[in-house]
Design a protein around this motif. Structure first.
Motif: not given
Length: 250
Positions: A113, A140, A145, A162-163, A166-167, A178, A180, A184-185, A188
């Protein structure tokens, strides 16, 4: 000679089939999972797929189990699990409360993370949550976390569903940084054509495994034990690392 060998082989197969127990139909476990968490689990042309889905499916196959995946929003997934609608769920961050409440099995994999900010931000690094003072942190809703981070009342939180959102909020300036999972980040942000507008800070918040959970019952304990055995085998053989490399290097 060839006909003789073929006949012997056919006989062996027939005998083995006859000796197989009558109840060999694969078990089916109904498993809840977050519906849109690429690249770990997501819908692709109507098929639920992703890294964690593949890990879970292969582990289940090792113990003669078929998984009936039920992708739903994260909060609903946890509520449905507690309501008895699922045999189990994945992928959960481990916490003391979750280990006490459920049988956790894993890790399926490890997630780093990270803190992510805009590319033009003056922020260079965040080495501890104390350095978040005065910053708006995008998270999120419903995600866990890290225990001390989650329980810190001083953090100014900007919650998203969701991400993706968030972005977007980070790019719009509604948050300063942010948090995450790195994979995943990155996935995305690339979907949003925004990865070059972002920057990952050097020090991660935490690196933790992700787990499957089963009810704290005798049946749940047995499912957890069997799945753990399969996951241990996949880790030992390098299969999980192979799945991760193959998916993330595309």
């Amino acid at each position: 000679m060839t006909r003789l060998l073929s006949a012997l082989l056919l006989t062996c197969v027939t005998v083995l089939a006859a000796l197989r127990p009558a109840n060999t139909a694969a078990e089916t476990w109904v498993m809840g999972a977050m519906e849109d968490f690429a690249p770990f689990n997501y819908m692709d042309n109507g098929t639920f797929t992703g890294i964690d889905v593949q890990i879970m499916d292969e582990a289940a196959a090792l113990i003669g189990v078929t998984l009936d995946h039920r992708p739903v929003p994260w909060k609903r997934m946890l509520l449905d699990f507690e309501g008895g609608k699922f045999d189990g769920v994945f992928q959960l961050t481990p916490t003391t409360a979750r280990f006490e409440k459920w049988h956790l099995t894993g890790p399926l994999r490890t997630t780093r993370s990270v803190y992510v900010t805009r590319a033009d931000s003056p922020l260079q690094d965040i080495r501890s949550p104390a350095e978040l003072d005065g910053l708006v942190v995008g998270l999120v809703a419903g995600f866990t976390y890290e225990e001390s981070f989650d329980s810190n009342p001083a953090i100014r939180r900007e919650m998203s569903q969701d991400d993706f959102n968030n972005i977007r909020k980070l790019l719009l300036g509604r948050s300063d940084v942010i948090v995450g999972g790195h994979a995943t980040l990155a996935y995305t942000a690339r979907q949003l054509n925004a990865w070059d507008k972002l920057r990952v800070l050097p020090t991660p918040l935490v690196e933790l495994g992700r787990y499957a959970a089963f009810p704290r019952t005798a049946e749940g304990a047995e499912k957890a034990r069997r799945l753990q055995q399969a996951l241990d085998e996949m880790h030992a053989s390098g299969r999980i690392q192979e799945i991760m490399r193959s998916a993330l290097n595309r």
